[in-house]
Design a protein around this motif. Structure first.
Motif, mmCIF file in Angstrom:
data_model
loop_
_atom_site.group_PDB
_atom_site.id
_atom_site.type_symbol
_atom_site.label_atom_id
_atom_site.label_comp_id
_atom_site.label_asym_id
_atom_site.label_seq_id
_atom_site.Cartn_x
_atom_site.Cartn_y
_atom_site.Cartn_z
ATOM 1 N N ILE A 160 0.834 -1.208 0.000
ATOM 2 C CA ILE A 160 0.000 0.000 0.000
ATOM 3 C C ILE A 160 0.866 1.255 0.000
ATOM 4 O O ILE A 160 0.677 2.147 -0.829
ATOM 5 C CB ILE A 160 -0.953 0.000 1.211
ATOM 6 N N LEU A 161 1.825 1.319 0.917
ATOM 7 C CA LEU A 161 2.666 2.513 1.012
ATOM 8 C C LEU A 161 3.500 2.703 -0.251
ATOM 9 O O LEU A 161 3.592 3.816 -0.782
ATOM 10 C CB LEU A 161 3.576 2.430 2.246
ATOM 11 N N GLY A 162 4.093 1.640 -0.765
ATOM 12 C CA GLY A 162 4.883 1.735 -1.991
ATOM 13 C C GLY A 162 4.037 2.175 -3.177
ATOM 14 O O GLY A 162 4.442 3.033 -3.962
ATOM 15 N N SER A 163 2.828 1.608 -3.301
ATOM 16 C CA SER A 163 1.936 1.998 -4.391
ATOM 17 C C SER A 163 1.519 3.459 -4.271
ATOM 18 O O SER A 163 1.499 4.191 -5.264
ATOM 19 C CB SER A 163 0.683 1.126 -4.398
ATOM 20 N N LEU A 164 1.169 3.884 -3.059
ATOM 21 C CA LEU A 164 0.732 5.269 -2.884
ATOM 22 C C LEU A 164 1.863 6.264 -3.126
ATOM 23 O O LEU A 164 1.637 7.346 -3.689
ATOM 24 C CB LEU A 164 0.124 5.469 -1.492
ATOM 25 N N MET A 165 3.079 5.904 -2.725
ATOM 26 C CA MET A 165 4.216 6.799 -2.967
ATOM 27 C C MET A 165 4.524 6.918 -4.452
ATOM 28 O O MET A 165 4.735 8.020 -4.962
ATOM 29 C CB MET A 165 5.448 6.313 -2.195
ATOM 30 N N THR A 166 4.537 5.798 -5.161
ATOM 31 C CA THR A 166 4.802 5.871 -6.598
ATOM 32 C C THR A 166 3.618 6.500 -7.334
ATOM 33 O O THR A 166 3.803 7.222 -8.312
ATOM 34 C CB THR A 166 5.148 4.492 -7.193
#
Length: 114
Positions: free
Chosen positions: A64-70
């Motif tokens: 979730i965090l990686g997807s939201l950051m990218t």
């Protein structure tokens, strides 16, 4: 103190010695991509310890965090429709999987297994 216009797109001065244009948005995008990719290392370690396929809750949080950051990088930093589409669906899928994991096993699942 107000942030100057274009701050997120300007090169980070402290990294100028590298010769690489590194803006705050690019740093957010790279960090998100590294987090999204490294979740597989977390899954590998958990499976190796359990000696069976395991997806720890940290995998979903990193997804979730990686997807939201990218996604933020592609929406605000790059304005790239391909990157937006590529990162929008994994964020929803991971959020739904985390919801199902919590609903099925409760909040303290990972603590009970150790």
């Amino acid at each position: 103190m107000p942030v100057p216009a274009g701050f997120m797109d300007a090169p980070i001065a402290a990294l100028a010695w590298t010769g690489i244009h590194m803006s705050p948005w690019k740093l957010i995008g790279l960090t998100g991509a590294l987090m999204f990719g490294s979740r597989w290392v977390v899954q590998f370690i958990a499976s190796k310890r359990a000696r069976k396929p395991v997806i720890p809750r940290l995998f979903w949080y990193m997804s979730i965090l990686g997807s939201l950051m990218t996604l933020a990088y592609f929406v605000f930093g790059k304005n790239d429709a391909v990157g937006i589409l590529q990162n929008l669906f994994p964020a929803f899928t991971a959020a739904y999987s985390l919801y199902l994991d919590i609903r099925h096993r409760g909040w303290n699942r990972d603590r009970a297994e150790h």
